[in-house]
Design a protein around this motif. Structure first.
Motif, PDB file in Angstrom:
ATOM      1  N   PHE A   1       6.077   9.716   7.699  1.00 24.00           N
ATOM      2  CA  PHE A   1       4.974   9.559   8.640  1.00 24.00           C
ATOM      3  C   PHE A   1       5.439   8.753   9.845  1.00 24.00           C
ATOM      4  CE2 PHE A   1       2.770  10.459   4.712  1.00 24.00           C
ATOM      5  CZ  PHE A   1       1.621  11.155   5.102  1.00 24.00           C
ATOM      6  N   SER A   2       4.866   9.025  10.994  1.00 24.08           N
ATOM      7  CA  SER A   2       5.152   8.209  12.174  1.00 24.08           C
ATOM      8  C   SER A   2       4.445   6.868  12.020  1.00 24.08           C
ATOM      9  CB  SER A   2       4.663   8.916  13.433  1.00 24.08           C
ATOM     10  OG  SER A   2       3.233   8.971  13.446  1.00 24.08           O
ATOM     11  N   LYS A   3       4.833   5.911  12.833  1.00 23.00           N
ATOM     12  CA  LYS A   3       4.209   4.585  12.763  1.00 23.00           C
ATOM     13  C   LYS A   3       2.735   4.648  13.123  1.00 23.00           C
ATOM     14  CE  LYS A   3       8.412   1.945  13.753  1.00 23.00           C
ATOM     15  NZ  LYS A   3       9.065   0.974  14.671  1.00 23.00           N
ATOM     16  N   GLN A   4       2.369   5.608  14.003  1.00 24.59           N
ATOM     17  CA  GLN A   4       0.978   5.744  14.423  1.00 24.59           C
ATOM     18  C   GLN A   4       0.202   6.690  13.511  1.00 24.59           C
ATOM     19  OE1 GLN A   4       3.607   6.177  16.605  1.00 24.59           O
ATOM     20  NE2 GLN A   4       3.464   4.086  17.343  1.00 24.59           N
TER      21      GLN A   4
ATOM     22  N   SER B   1       5.273  16.956  -8.270  1.00 22.70           N
ATOM     23  CA  SER B   1       6.445  16.098  -8.453  1.00 22.70           C
ATOM     24  C   SER B   1       6.137  14.626  -8.189  1.00 22.70           C
ATOM     25  CB  SER B   1       7.594  16.554  -7.544  1.00 22.70           C
ATOM     26  OG  SER B   1       7.200  16.549  -6.182  1.00 22.70           O
ATOM     27  N   LYS B   2       5.630  14.292  -6.987  1.00 22.30           N
ATOM     28  CA  LYS B   2       5.421  12.891  -6.654  1.00 22.30           C
ATOM     29  C   LYS B   2       4.326  12.753  -5.615  1.00 22.30           C
ATOM     30  CE  LYS B   2       9.140  12.832  -3.169  1.00 22.30           C
ATOM     31  NZ  LYS B   2      10.392  12.174  -2.735  1.00 22.30           N
ATOM     32  N   ALA B   3       3.988  11.492  -5.305  1.00 25.95           N
ATOM     33  CA  ALA B   3       2.992  11.180  -4.277  1.00 25.95           C
ATOM     34  C   ALA B   3       3.487   9.981  -3.494  1.00 25.95           C
ATOM     35  CB  ALA B   3       1.638  10.888  -4.910  1.00 25.95           C
ATOM     36  N   MET B   4       3.078   9.879  -2.231  1.00 25.60           N
ATOM     37  CA  MET B   4       3.492   8.737  -1.411  1.00 25.60           C
ATOM     38  C   MET B   4       2.400   8.400  -0.405  1.00 25.60           C
ATOM     39  SD  MET B   4       6.193  10.373   1.357  1.00 25.60           S
ATOM     40  CE  MET B   4       6.045   8.953   2.463  1.00 25.60           C
ATOM     41  N   TRP B   5       2.342   7.124  -0.025  1.00 27.95           N
ATOM     42  CA  TRP B   5       1.396   6.662   0.971  1.00 27.95           C
ATOM     43  C   TRP B   5       1.990   6.820   2.363  1.00 27.95           C
ATOM     44  CZ3 TRP B   5      -3.419   5.755  -0.537  1.00 27.95           C
ATOM     45  CH2 TRP B   5      -3.658   5.343  -1.848  1.00 27.95           C
ATOM     46  N   SER B   6       1.134   6.961   3.340  1.00 28.89           N
ATOM     47  CA  SER B   6       1.570   6.998   4.727  1.00 28.89           C
ATOM     48  C   SER B   6       1.946   5.594   5.174  1.00 28.89           C
ATOM     49  CB  SER B   6       0.465   7.566   5.618  1.00 28.89           C
ATOM     50  OG  SER B   6      -0.689   6.746   5.538  1.00 28.89           O
ATOM     51  N   THR B   7       2.472   5.476   6.394  1.00 30.41           N
ATOM     52  CA  THR B   7       2.983   4.204   6.899  1.00 30.41           C
ATOM     53  C   THR B   7       1.953   3.089   6.843  1.00 30.41           C
ATOM     54  OG1 THR B   7       4.304   5.528   8.449  1.00 30.41           O
ATOM     55  CG2 THR B   7       4.210   3.161   8.828  1.00 30.41           C
ATOM     56  N   ARG B   8       0.722   3.381   7.259  1.00 29.97           N
ATOM     57  CA  ARG B   8      -0.326   2.358   7.283  1.00 29.97           C
ATOM     58  C   ARG B   8      -1.249   2.424   6.078  1.00 29.97           C
ATOM     59  NH1 ARG B   8      -2.273   2.251  13.669  1.00 29.97           N
ATOM     60  NH2 ARG B   8      -0.226   1.759  14.554  1.00 29.97           N
ATOM     61  N   GLY B   9      -0.991   3.352   5.188  1.00 28.84           N
ATOM     62  CA  GLY B   9      -1.797   3.446   3.979  1.00 28.84           C
ATOM     63  C   GLY B   9      -3.097   4.198   4.131  1.00 28.84           C
TER      64      GLY B   9
ATOM     65  N   GLU C   1     -10.855   1.892   5.783  1.00 31.21           N
ATOM     66  CA  GLU C   1     -11.884   0.970   5.326  1.00 31.21           C
ATOM     67  C   GLU C   1     -11.428   0.140   4.122  1.00 31.21           C
ATOM     68  OE1 GLU C   1     -14.564   3.626   2.226  1.00 31.21           O
ATOM     69  OE2 GLU C   1     -15.397   2.989   4.114  1.00 31.21           O
ATOM     70  N   TRP C   2     -10.369   0.636   3.413  1.00 30.62           N
ATOM     71  CA  TRP C   2      -9.864  -0.157   2.289  1.00 30.62           C
ATOM     72  C   TRP C   2      -9.350  -1.519   2.745  1.00 30.62           C
ATOM     73  CZ3 TRP C   2      -4.702  -1.594   2.257  1.00 30.62           C
ATOM     74  CH2 TRP C   2      -3.877  -0.920   3.157  1.00 30.62           C
ATOM     75  N   LEU C   3      -9.012  -1.635   4.057  1.00 32.63           N
ATOM     76  CA  LEU C   3      -8.545  -2.920   4.581  1.00 32.63           C
ATOM     77  C   LEU C   3      -9.659  -3.955   4.616  1.00 32.63           C
ATOM     78  CD1 LEU C   3      -6.369  -1.629   7.558  1.00 32.63           C
ATOM     79  CD2 LEU C   3      -5.525  -2.712   5.478  1.00 32.63           C
ATOM     80  N   ASP C   4     -10.912  -3.489   4.574  1.00 30.89           N
ATOM     81  CA  ASP C   4     -12.055  -4.394   4.625  1.00 30.89           C
ATOM     82  C   ASP C   4     -12.525  -4.814   3.235  1.00 30.89           C
ATOM     83  OD1 ASP C   4     -12.138  -4.234   7.411  1.00 30.89           O
ATOM     84  OD2 ASP C   4     -13.357  -2.421   7.361  1.00 30.89           O
ATOM     85  N   ASP C   5     -11.746  -4.514   2.214  1.00 29.20           N
ATOM     86  CA  ASP C   5     -12.134  -4.885   0.855  1.00 29.20           C
ATOM     87  C   ASP C   5     -12.384  -6.393   0.767  1.00 29.20           C
ATOM     88  OD1 ASP C   5     -12.394  -4.276  -2.054  1.00 29.20           O
ATOM     89  OD2 ASP C   5     -10.691  -5.642  -2.174  1.00 29.20           O
TER      90      ASP C   5
ATOM     91  N   ARG D   1     -12.304  -8.428  -1.585  1.00 30.38           N
ATOM     92  CA  ARG D   1     -11.374  -9.194  -2.432  1.00 30.38           C
ATOM     93  C   ARG D   1      -9.928  -9.049  -1.959  1.00 30.38           C
ATOM     94  NH1 ARG D   1     -14.002  -6.560  -7.562  1.00 30.38           N
ATOM     95  NH2 ARG D   1     -12.030  -7.015  -8.611  1.00 30.38           N
ATOM     96  N   SER D   2      -9.745  -8.461  -0.762  1.00 31.48           N
ATOM     97  CA  SER D   2      -8.414  -8.314  -0.158  1.00 31.48           C
ATOM     98  C   SER D   2      -7.420  -7.623  -1.085  1.00 31.48           C
ATOM     99  CB  SER D   2      -7.862  -9.696   0.250  1.00 31.48           C
ATOM    100  OG  SER D   2      -8.722 -10.318   1.169  1.00 31.48           O
ATOM    101  N   ARG D   3      -7.906  -6.594  -1.786  1.00 32.04           N
ATOM    102  CA  ARG D   3      -7.039  -5.864  -2.712  1.00 32.04           C
ATOM    103  C   ARG D   3      -6.296  -4.742  -1.979  1.00 32.04           C
ATOM    104  NH1 ARG D   3     -11.471  -4.024  -6.970  1.00 32.04           N
ATOM    105  NH2 ARG D   3     -12.416  -3.507  -4.955  1.00 32.04           N
ATOM    106  N   GLU D   4      -5.200  -4.333  -2.573  1.00 28.89           N
ATOM    107  CA  GLU D   4      -4.467  -3.180  -2.081  1.00 28.89           C
ATOM    108  C   GLU D   4      -4.644  -2.025  -3.057  1.00 28.89           C
ATOM    109  OE1 GLU D   4      -0.422  -3.847  -1.131  1.00 28.89           O
ATOM    110  OE2 GLU D   4      -0.804  -5.573   0.145  1.00 28.89           O
ATOM    111  N   GLN D   5      -4.332  -0.829  -2.587  1.00 30.15           N
ATOM    112  CA  GLN D   5      -4.411   0.348  -3.444  1.00 30.15           C
ATOM    113  C   GLN D   5      -3.008   0.804  -3.816  1.00 30.15           C
ATOM    114  OE1 GLN D   5      -6.683   3.342  -1.391  1.00 30.15           O
ATOM    115  NE2 GLN D   5      -8.620   2.255  -1.604  1.00 30.15           N
TER     116      GLN D   5
END
Length: 230
Positions: A225-228, A182-190, A139-143, A145-149
């Motif tokens: 993460f896989s592409k899907q 240690s760290k954090a990362m986003w998945s392929t599509r966020g 749902e973040w894609l529907d922001d 103001r078209s912001r990213e996280q």
């Protein structure tokens, strides 16, 4: 015979030492053989974060000479390889290629694992997503103001998630102390945020960033993460 064994033992010791000084780089551009030298010239200054070892940078090719998207880099010292794996992992080459990096020694351990994988025994579901929750993941894609996280890991292992806004400034969504080891990362599509811990990886998602799954694996340093995202 004794001399032959000694030479073989020396060869094996050298190979083990090289493992500790090398990294595997994934998601590099795939190009035809004619563009290999151009790609190597482009990558070299970005991968040379320290003095290189005897084998230097080697970009893998398939049987047709096309690069496979994987490169191997050997450095002079193990500490340089460790530093390179941290600096280059997540490095964005261009709009289509973000590097994933792992130590070659870690990759060897994964490749040589012979135990039978039983997903039901390793994956623990912390929160069951219903149909509505599944739909809410992107749902973040529907922001409006078209912001990213984006996420920031602080010195005390706290993780903060923000909306990125170049006009009015970034807006913090939430912050959790000791959210990672240690760290954090986003998945392929966020849609998911993965946090790394001494005992494994936790995956979070949804508007409230609930814990969705936990993957036990001691001292894990790499995930993909896989592409899907399945």
């Amino acid at each position: 015979m004794v001399e032959s064994r000694s030479l073989e033992r020396e060869r094996q010791n050298r190979q083990k030492a090289a493992l500790g000084r090398s990294i595997v780089v994934l998601n590099i551009p795939k190009v035809e053989e004619a563009k290999y030298e151009k790609l190597l010239k482009f990558l070299s200054p970005r991968l040379e974060v320290g003095e290189l070892g005897e084998k230097g940078i080697a970009i893998q090719k398939d049987e047709n000479g096309r690069t496979t998207g994987i490169a191997f880099v050997e450095y002079k010292k193990p500490e340089t390889a460790m530093r390179a794996s941290k600096l280059l992992d997540g490095f964005r080459l261009d709009a289509s290629h973000t590097l994933s990096v792992i130590l070659l020694a870690e990759a060897e351990k994964i490749m040589n694992t012979t135990e039978t994988f039983d997903e039901s025994s390793l994956v623990e579901k912390e929160y069951e997503l219903d149909a509505e929750a599944q739909r809410s993941l992107p749902e973040w894609l529907d922001d409006k103001r078209s912001r990213e996280q984006f996420a920031v890991v602080q010195e005390n292992n706290a993780v903060e998630v923000f909306w990125f806004d170049s006009v009015v400034g970034s807006e913090r969504i939430l912050a959790k102390e000791y959210w990672t080891d240690s760290k954090a990362m986003w998945s392929t599509r966020g849609n998911y945020l993965a946090t790394f811990h001494d005992k494994g990886i936790a995956v979070w998602g949804g508007p409230e960033f609930k814990k969705l799954k936990r993957f036990p694996h001691e001292n894990v340093s790499y995930a993909q993460f896989s592409k899907q995202e399945k």
